[in-house]
Design a protein around this motif. Structure first.
Motif, mmCIF file in Angstrom:
data_model
loop_
_atom_site.group_PDB
_atom_site.id
_atom_site.type_symbol
_atom_site.label_atom_id
_atom_site.label_comp_id
_atom_site.label_asym_id
_atom_site.label_seq_id
_atom_site.Cartn_x
_atom_site.Cartn_y
_atom_site.Cartn_z
ATOM 1 N N LEU A 1 29.970 1.017 -11.792
ATOM 2 C CA LEU A 1 31.295 1.946 -11.427
ATOM 3 C C LEU A 1 32.096 1.512 -11.620
ATOM 4 N N PRO A 2 33.230 2.020 -11.910
ATOM 5 C CA PRO A 2 34.412 1.714 -12.496
ATOM 6 C C PRO A 2 35.210 1.241 -11.096
ATOM 7 N N MET A 3 36.044 0.571 -11.344
ATOM 8 C CA MET A 3 37.056 -0.423 -10.254
ATOM 9 C C MET A 3 38.167 0.833 -9.884
ATOM 10 N N ALA A 4 38.367 1.132 -8.839
ATOM 11 C CA ALA A 4 39.107 2.691 -8.085
ATOM 12 C C ALA A 4 40.412 2.225 -8.620
ATOM 13 N N ASP A 5 41.496 2.790 -9.156
ATOM 14 C CA ASP A 5 42.433 2.970 -9.495
ATOM 15 C C ASP A 5 43.258 2.439 -7.628
ATOM 16 N N ALA A 6 44.314 1.374 -7.876
ATOM 17 C CA ALA A 6 45.049 1.116 -6.884
ATOM 18 C C ALA A 6 45.006 2.069 -6.003
ATOM 19 N N VAL A 7 45.121 1.552 -5.100
ATOM 20 C CA VAL A 7 46.085 2.397 -3.856
ATOM 21 C C VAL A 7 46.386 1.364 -2.721
ATOM 22 N N TYR A 8 48.170 2.780 -2.441
ATOM 23 C CA TYR A 8 48.581 1.608 -1.480
ATOM 24 C C TYR A 8 49.160 2.294 -0.387
ATOM 25 N N CYS A 9 49.169 1.194 0.261
ATOM 26 C CA CYS A 9 49.538 2.243 1.262
ATOM 27 C C CYS A 9 50.871 1.356 2.834
ATOM 28 N N GLU A 10 52.183 1.565 2.364
ATOM 29 C CA GLU A 10 52.879 0.831 3.316
ATOM 30 C C GLU A 10 52.946 -0.556 2.415
ATOM 31 N N GLU A 11 52.978 -0.206 0.950
ATOM 32 C CA GLU A 11 53.027 -1.264 0.151
ATOM 33 C C GLU A 11 51.433 -2.935 0.233
ATOM 34 N N GLU A 12 50.642 -2.461 0.758
ATOM 35 C CA GLU A 12 49.016 -2.885 1.451
ATOM 36 C C GLU A 12 48.172 -2.552 0.473
ATOM 37 N N ARG A 13 47.546 -3.203 -0.437
ATOM 38 C CA ARG A 13 46.325 -2.329 -1.018
ATOM 39 C C ARG A 13 46.082 -1.935 -0.003
ATOM 40 N N ILE A 14 45.231 -0.593 -0.169
ATOM 41 C CA ILE A 14 43.737 -0.539 0.470
ATOM 42 C C ILE A 14 42.048 -0.313 -0.510
ATOM 43 N N PRO A 15 41.511 -0.261 0.230
ATOM 44 C CA PRO A 15 40.159 -0.673 -0.792
ATOM 45 C C PRO A 15 39.313 0.488 -0.859
ATOM 46 N N ALA A 16 39.873 1.218 -1.825
ATOM 47 C CA ALA A 16 39.651 2.611 -1.857
ATOM 48 C C ALA A 16 38.305 1.662 -3.661
ATOM 49 N N THR A 17 37.109 2.421 -3.531
ATOM 50 C CA THR A 17 35.622 1.790 -4.295
ATOM 51 C C THR A 17 34.706 2.982 -4.327
ATOM 52 N N TYR A 18 34.396 3.226 -5.283
ATOM 53 C CA TYR A 18 33.458 4.268 -5.756
ATOM 54 C C TYR A 18 31.758 4.132 -5.175
ATOM 55 N N ALA A 19 31.305 2.122 -4.686
ATOM 56 C CA ALA A 19 30.563 2.120 -4.175
ATOM 57 C C ALA A 19 29.922 2.517 -3.299
ATOM 58 N N ASN A 20 30.932 3.118 -2.551
ATOM 59 C CA ASN A 20 30.899 3.495 -0.746
ATOM 60 C C ASN A 20 30.002 5.382 -0.802
ATOM 61 N N PHE A 21 29.525 5.332 -1.378
ATOM 62 C CA PHE A 21 28.660 6.546 -1.639
ATOM 63 C C PHE A 21 27.945 6.444 -0.876
ATOM 64 N N LEU A 22 26.682 7.888 0.063
ATOM 65 C CA LEU A 22 26.319 8.009 1.036
ATOM 66 C C LEU A 22 24.558 8.986 -0.064
ATOM 67 N N ILE A 23 23.669 8.218 0.234
ATOM 68 C CA ILE A 23 22.563 9.007 -0.648
ATOM 69 C C ILE A 23 21.823 10.080 0.152
ATOM 70 N N ILE A 24 21.571 11.190 0.505
ATOM 71 C CA ILE A 24 21.442 12.848 1.342
ATOM 72 C C ILE A 24 20.390 13.309 0.845
ATOM 73 N N ASN A 25 19.412 14.279 1.412
ATOM 74 C CA ASN A 25 17.857 14.482 0.868
ATOM 75 C C ASN A 25 19.042 15.997 -0.428
ATOM 76 N N GLY A 26 18.170 15.458 -1.272
ATOM 77 C CA GLY A 26 18.365 15.965 -3.029
ATOM 78 C C GLY A 26 20.269 15.620 -3.317
ATOM 79 N N ALA A 27 21.110 15.302 -2.564
ATOM 80 C CA ALA A 27 22.291 14.575 -3.225
ATOM 81 C C ALA A 27 22.469 13.276 -2.877
#
Length: 342
Positions: free
Chosen positions: A261-287
């Motif tokens: 999975l790609p490394m998410a683009d850097a996102v900052y909040c009040e000059e602090e980099r925050i942990p954007a990640t595509y690995a944090n997905f949820l598996i549910i029924n059928g999706a």
């Protein structure tokens, strides 16, 4: 006495429900409720199309108004005090114990006593007392042990993927690797634990939960965060994590199929980099619900994840608001297997 046979179901197993713990004005979301509520509503909409949704909240009537046009038929509301919204980590761990559905109530101590969790740590016991779960579901008190759902990836067949930085933290259980392995094997029915000693995300409060870095998608497939930018601060640690993943072996001795999975683009909040990640997905029924971040990389992540889940719909949900409190989509949800919630 013979030890019980324990199965820790994989997230891709059939589910009965997902839990959300809803943000309110007394949480850290107080200054951005108008921004984050739509994200929770979008998650609720997709879950309720496919299965039950448990909403733990401060005010049921307020949440019903926020849900707008979403049908309430598949929603179970429970009102109680909460500190925050991270259901993945204060929610129950579901297992089958000698074939009987059982929820294990571990302690949540605010990721190593970083944040208050006195109310959140009582949610599972209170939910059980309000008959949310099916009559045959047992409750097991494990409150002498600190364990968070975001630190655990199970294949449902006795294999666990996890990170040493989190599970061996001094402010959780302060155990050696050997002691931790013995406890997890006895209580979650495991025979193999795959440890990742490398990998992190800037701004992460969890001490490198595995669900932000690498995810089991089947017994043979792992999706993981790959960083190709040598100037990114994560490059070295994630490269070492990739090398560790390449060395892992399935129970049959074969290597895992790795899907980057790609490394998410850097996102900052009040000059602090925050942990954007595509690995944090949820598996549910059928999706699969995939966090997105208003980036061209969103489409790449969807395409890559579809390879891991060819028979499921991949649904992107904008989670830019969620990561401002240092978590993402999987972090705010907890699934319950089929038969646990009627």
């Amino acid at each position: 006495m013979t030890s019980p046979q324990i199965i820790f179901p994989a997230e891709w197993a059939p589910q009965s429900a997902v839990q959300l713990t809803w943000p309110h004005e007394n949480t850290d979301w107080c200054d951005m409720l108008d921004e984050v509520i739509p994200c929770f509503v979008n998650i609720a909409r997709e879950v309720t199309r496919r299965q039950k949704l448990i909403i733990v909240c401060h005010d049921i009537n307020e949440v019903k108004l926020q849900l707008g046009e979403i049908s309430l038929d598949n929603i179970i509301f429970r009102q109680m005090e909460t500190n925050d919204t991270w259901a993945r980590d204060h929610g129950a761990i579901s297992v089958l114990m000698d074939g009987k559905p059982t929820i294990l109530d571990f302690t949540f101590n605010g990721w190593g006593m970083k944040f208050a969790a006195n109310h959140d740590n009582q949610i599972t016991k209170k939910l059980y007392a309000t008959n949310v779960f099916a009559p045959e579901v047992k409750y097991e008190n494990r409150l002498r042990f600190v364990l968070e759902g975001g630190s655990l990836e199970s294949d449902g067949k006795g294999v666990l993927l996890t990170t040493s930085e989190c599970l061996l933290s001094e402010n959780r259980n302060n155990m050696s690797r050997e002691e931790m392995e013995q406890y997890l094997k006895e209580n979650l029915g495991l025979h193999t634990i795959h440890w990742l000693d490398h990998g992190y995300l800037a701004g992460d409060d969890t001490d490198s939960h595995v669900d932000t870095l690498a995810r089991l998608c089947s017994e043979s497939v792992i999706a993981y965060v790959k960083c190709d930018d040598t100037t990114d601060e994560h490059y070295s640690a994630l490269k070492k994590m990739e090398e560790e993943l390449l060395q892992l072996r399935q129970t049959n001795g074969q290597p895992y199929e790795l899907i980057a999975l790609p490394m998410a683009d850097a996102v900052y909040c009040e000059e602090e980099r925050i942990p954007a990640t595509y690995a944090n997905f949820l598996i549910i029924n059928g999706a699969v619900l995939l966090p997105t971040y208003d980036s061209p990389k969103d489409a790449i992540a969807i395409s890559q994840l579809q390879k891991a889940f060819p028979d499921r719909e991949i649904i992107g949900i904008n989670c830019l608001s969620l990561i401002k409190q240092h978590g993402s989509l999987h972090c705010v949800t907890m699934q319950y297997p089929a038969g646990f919630v009627l």
